[in-house]
Write a protein that holds these residues in place. Sequence first.
Motif, mmCIF file in Angstrom:
data_model
loop_
_atom_site.group_PDB
_atom_site.id
_atom_site.type_symbol
_atom_site.label_atom_id
_atom_site.label_comp_id
_atom_site.label_asym_id
_atom_site.label_seq_id
_atom_site.Cartn_x
_atom_site.Cartn_y
_atom_site.Cartn_z
ATOM 1 N N ARG A 34 0.835 -1.202 0.000
ATOM 2 C CA ARG A 34 0.000 0.000 0.000
ATOM 3 C C ARG A 34 0.867 1.248 0.000
ATOM 4 N NH1 ARG A 34 -5.423 -0.180 1.185
ATOM 5 N NH2 ARG A 34 -6.239 -2.211 1.819
ATOM 6 N N TYR A 36 0.611 5.113 1.297
ATOM 7 C CA TYR A 36 -0.125 6.000 2.176
ATOM 8 C C TYR A 36 0.383 7.422 1.969
ATOM 9 C CZ TYR A 36 -1.959 2.047 4.875
ATOM 10 O OH TYR A 36 -2.621 0.908 5.262
ATOM 11 N N PRO A 44 -1.415 8.941 8.559
ATOM 12 C CA PRO A 44 -1.378 8.476 7.164
ATOM 13 C C PRO A 44 -2.740 7.972 6.703
ATOM 14 C CG PRO A 44 0.466 7.589 8.420
ATOM 15 C CD PRO A 44 -0.473 8.205 9.417
ATOM 16 N N SER A 46 -4.565 5.750 3.375
ATOM 17 C CA SER A 46 -4.271 4.867 2.247
ATOM 18 C C SER A 46 -4.666 5.500 0.914
ATOM 19 C CB SER A 46 -5.012 3.534 2.424
ATOM 20 O OG SER A 46 -4.778 2.683 1.327
ATOM 21 N N SER A 93 2.642 -5.715 3.463
ATOM 22 C CA SER A 93 2.106 -6.710 4.394
ATOM 23 C C SER A 93 2.508 -8.104 3.957
ATOM 24 C CB SER A 93 0.581 -6.615 4.473
ATOM 25 O OG SER A 93 0.186 -5.396 5.061
ATOM 26 N N TYR A 100 1.824 -10.277 11.772
ATOM 27 C CA TYR A 100 0.698 -9.353 11.778
ATOM 28 C C TYR A 100 1.156 -7.918 11.561
ATOM 29 C CZ TYR A 100 -1.509 -13.271 14.200
ATOM 30 O OH TYR A 100 -1.989 -14.503 14.546
ATOM 31 N N ILE A 101 2.465 -7.719 11.576
ATOM 32 C CA ILE A 101 2.988 -6.366 11.567
ATOM 33 C C ILE A 101 3.358 -5.952 10.154
ATOM 34 C CG2 ILE A 101 4.765 -4.851 12.507
ATOM 35 C CD1 ILE A 101 5.160 -6.932 14.732
ATOM 36 N N PRO A 102 2.695 -4.912 9.600
ATOM 37 C CA PRO A 102 3.112 -4.397 8.293
ATOM 38 C C PRO A 102 4.499 -3.782 8.398
ATOM 39 C CG PRO A 102 0.931 -3.602 8.926
ATOM 40 C CD PRO A 102 1.536 -4.212 10.139
ATOM 41 N N PHE A 104 6.999 -0.858 7.254
ATOM 42 C CA PHE A 104 6.925 0.504 6.743
ATOM 43 C C PHE A 104 8.243 0.930 6.118
ATOM 44 C CE2 PHE A 104 3.121 2.709 8.466
ATOM 45 C CZ PHE A 104 2.541 1.640 9.112
ATOM 46 N N GLY A 105 8.148 1.683 5.021
ATOM 47 C CA GLY A 105 9.291 2.439 4.553
ATOM 48 C C GLY A 105 9.384 3.739 5.346
ATOM 49 N N ARG A 106 10.475 4.463 5.168
ATOM 50 C CA ARG A 106 10.659 5.704 5.923
ATOM 51 C C ARG A 106 9.951 6.876 5.279
ATOM 52 N NH1 ARG A 106 16.690 6.483 8.064
ATOM 53 N NH2 ARG A 106 15.606 8.241 8.997
#
Lengths: 114, 112
Positions: A34, A36, A44, A46, A93, A100-102, A104-106
């Motif tokens: 995704r 965001y 954030p 989506s 994901s 369960y934890i997506p 993230f990029g920075r």
Amino acid sequence: KNQVEQSPQSLIILEGKNCTLQCNYTVSPFSNLRWYKQDTGRGPVSLTIMTFSENTKSNGRYTATLDADTKQSSLHITASQLSDSASYICVVSRGSGGSYIPTFGRGTSLIVHP
Amino acid sequence: NAGVTQTPKFRILKIGQSMTLQCTQDMNHNYMYWYRQDPGMGLKLIYYSVGAGITDKGEVPNGYNVSRSTTEDFPLRLELAAPSQTSVYFCATKAGETGELFFGEGSRLTVL
């Protein structure tokens, strides 16, 4: 290690111009990706979701692409507006049996100047 | 529907004080998360929960505690606040079917 890398870190463009943001990931097994948008001082929101079988998806002036073979995604913004100034975050994901934890990029900070 | 509601929006604490950041959701999502975001940085996971009564540590849990007694509420407790905890805190839920994350508006905490 499951990672999401985004480039560039920041970008400044003039209003009306196009731009492309990049996201590379090593997350496995892959479920979806995704993009965001985070406005300054807000949470954030989506923009679009890409699944394994999808190559391109558009949401207004935003077009996301996914190459599952090379594990790369891009977000193209057409005819930028001042309101596009924000941070754009790529989130991946994991699939069945994964965390369960997506991941993230920075984020890429985009500034659109008039 | 309100979605994800965080309170307070702003708070100033003195070093050593304690406080609780509240997070409430009305979307009936099982998964809930607490993130912190330092200036110019990405989101870092503090704690998460996969359902009522179940919580687990994320990437940066030290100095924080959580509880999840109901599906709706996921409060974050700061004990003995330190300047390093100055940050913006975001609570989020995850839709089970689509995986989309829904974020609150954030709580800006300053520890002096």
